[in-house]
Design an enzyme around this catalytic site. Structure first.
Site, PDB file in Angstrom:
ATOM      1  CD1 TRP A  99      -2.080  -2.115   2.083  1.00 29.77           C
ATOM      2  CD2 TRP A  99      -2.893  -1.432   0.104  1.00 29.77           C
ATOM      3  NE1 TRP A  99      -3.061  -2.995   1.693  1.00 29.77           N
ATOM      4  CE2 TRP A  99      -3.577  -2.606   0.491  1.00 29.77           C
ATOM      5  CE3 TRP A  99      -3.235  -0.831  -1.104  1.00 29.77           C
ATOM      6  CZ2 TRP A  99      -4.587  -3.182  -0.303  1.00 29.77           C
ATOM      7  CZ3 TRP A  99      -4.237  -1.398  -1.887  1.00 29.77           C
ATOM      8  CH2 TRP A  99      -4.894  -2.560  -1.473  1.00 29.77           C
ATOM      9  CG  ASP A 166      -3.300   3.957   4.042  1.00 29.00           C
ATOM     10  OD1 ASP A 166      -4.374   3.801   4.662  1.00 29.00           O
ATOM     11  OD2 ASP A 166      -2.956   3.237   3.087  1.00 29.00           O
ATOM     12  CE  LYS A 190      -8.849  -3.196   4.087  1.00 29.39           C
ATOM     13  NZ  LYS A 190      -7.784  -2.303   3.675  1.00 29.39           N
TER      14      LYS A 190
HETATM   15  C1  PLP Z   1      -7.158  -1.962   2.228  1.00 27.26           C
HETATM   16  C2  PLP Z   1      -6.110  -0.940   2.276  1.00 27.26           C
HETATM   17  C3  PLP Z   1      -5.965   0.017   1.246  1.00 27.26           C
HETATM   18  C4  PLP Z   1      -6.817   0.031   0.017  1.00 27.26           C
HETATM   19  O1  PLP Z   1      -8.053   0.524   0.279  1.00 27.26           O
HETATM   20  P1  PLP Z   1      -9.144   0.734  -0.870  1.00 27.26           P
HETATM   21  O2  PLP Z   1     -10.227   1.421  -0.114  1.00 27.26           O
HETATM   22  O3  PLP Z   1      -9.531  -0.631  -1.358  1.00 27.26           O
HETATM   23  O4  PLP Z   1      -8.558   1.548  -1.938  1.00 27.26           O
HETATM   24  C5  PLP Z   1      -4.985   0.985   1.407  1.00 27.26           C
HETATM   25  N1  PLP Z   1      -4.190   1.008   2.478  1.00 27.26           N
HETATM   26  C6  PLP Z   1      -4.279   0.097   3.465  1.00 27.26           C
HETATM   27  C7  PLP Z   1      -3.373   0.175   4.653  1.00 27.26           C
HETATM   28  C8  PLP Z   1      -5.253  -0.904   3.387  1.00 27.26           C
HETATM   29  O5  PLP Z   1      -5.355  -1.805   4.376  1.00 27.26           O
END
Ligand code: PLP
Length: 359
Positions: A99, A166, A190
């Site tokens: 990511w 993030d 999540k």
């Molecule tokens: C799942 C995840 C993403 C991607 O998220 P999307 O909403 O599917 O674009 C990005 N960063 C992390 C840390 C993730 O766990």
């Protein structure tokens, strides 16, 4: 049979969040209409958005001068919106996984990107430390929880530049010092809501500093000005997010979420460390994620991986297969995960050990 949902994302939500959202889908606020068939500008929906924003601010103790946005596009669109809005010349990124790498790739289209450190050479099994962040960057980007590898930065770093994070997979699992960040974002699927909404916490005065034209929909200012209603927001996921935020507050807030996360993680990591048949994949124990707990079969039991997967599945464990880049198992233990479910997985591991070793 009771299912124990260890899915990595989309993932477990509190049962009452699902029930309340289901109820509103059938009949929103006794209006005789479904949440799915009302206008987002209906007078009943604005309070949903307002309360979700207010609870975000309250639960995370967000200082004055920050906006909370609910957008579309997932964390993946933020990978590009971040540099669009904040990168004028140079940005620093900590490469802790796929990511982070994807975020970095997008930023490279906007300016100079400094990878301050990386753990790619070890399949991201630890979080790099002792690196230097150049003082002249516009921001330093981190991924606080690396969902795939099971590593986590469990506190806010001390650096002399504004941070961007993030927090897709660990938001609301611990208190955060928001003042250290100019932006915190994540996909909601999540720890907060079903897929379809992205949360963004942005420091208002950090905007408007880049010289490029920013397309309207990709400009955070558009969504601040529009109160997340510039275009049609994802109404159902926002409603579900509100239910989760109310649930977090009623359960005792993020401090309580953190306490539970620590408790669950200790239970499971203790078993991984004790059980002869399994080993954790994160090499520095300080980096072990509380949210995504990764482990593999010990080398001498490697052949039994498929057997354990079957054994656990038959006992109600769901979603424990590790990401293909790490292999083995990953038990995601987000906020809604109960201690009982973690114990059920531990029981599986212990029973399996009894069957296959002479204890
Ligand atoms: C799942 C995840 C993403 C991607 O998220 P999307 O909403 O599917 O674009 C990005 N960063 C992390 C840390 C993730 O766990």
């Amino acid at each position: 049979m009771k299912k124990h949902n260890f899915n990595a994302g989309p993932s477990i939500l509190p049962r009452e969040v699902i029930e309340k959202t289901a109820q509103a889908i059938l009949d929103f606020n006794g209006s005789g209409l479904s949440l799915m068939e009302i206008s987002h500008r209906a007078k009943d929906f604005q309070p949903v958005l307002d309360e979700a924003v207010a609870l975000f601010k309250e639960l995370l103790n967000i200082p004055e001068g920050y906006s909370v946005l609910f957008l579309g596009g997932g964390a993946s669109l933020e990978f590009c919106m971040i540099p669009y809005n904040f990168l004028e010349k140079k940005a620093a990124y900590l490469n802790t996984g796929v990511w982070a790498k994807k975020a970095m790739k997008e930023a490279k289209g906007f300016g100079e990107v400094v990878e301050v450190a990386s753990s790619a050479e070890a399949t991201y099994s630890y979080i790099p430390k002792n690196y230097e962040v150049p003082a002249d960057v516009d921001y330093f980007h981190v991924t606080t929880n690396n969902t795939i590898y099971g590593t986590e930065l469990k506190g806010d770093l001390d650096v002399n530049v504004p941070m961007i994070a993030d927090m897709s997979s660990d938001i609301f699992s611990r208190p955060i010092d928001v003042s250290k960040y100019i932006c915190i974002y994540g996909g909601a699927q999540k720890n907060l809501a079903p897929a379809g909404v992205t949360f963004v916490i942005v420091k208002d005065e950090a905007l408007g500093k880049v010289s490029r034209y920013i397309p309207t929909m990709l400009n955070y200012q558009t969504h601040i000005d529009g109160g997340s209603m510039f275009n049609t927001p994802p109404v159902v996921p926002i409603y579900a997010a509100l239910q989760t935020l109310r649930w977090i507050k009623a359960e005792g807030g993020v401090a309580e979420m953190e306490r539970r996360a620590i408790e669950r993680a200790e239970m499971l990591y203790n078993e991984i460390d004790r059980n002869k048949m399994f080993v954790g994949t994160v090499t520095d124990k300080d980096d072990r994620s509380r949210m995504n707990i990764c482990f593999v079969m010990a080398p001498e039991y490697k052949d039994l991986e498929a057997d354990f997967m079957k054994f656990a599945t038959e006992r109600g464990m769901v979603g424990i297969k590790g990401h293909r880049s790490v292999g083995g198992f990953r038990a995601s233990c987000y906020n809604a995960m109960s201690k009982e479910s973690v114990q059920a997985l531990i029981d599986c591991m212990q029973e399996f050990e009894k069957q296959h070793t002479d204890l």
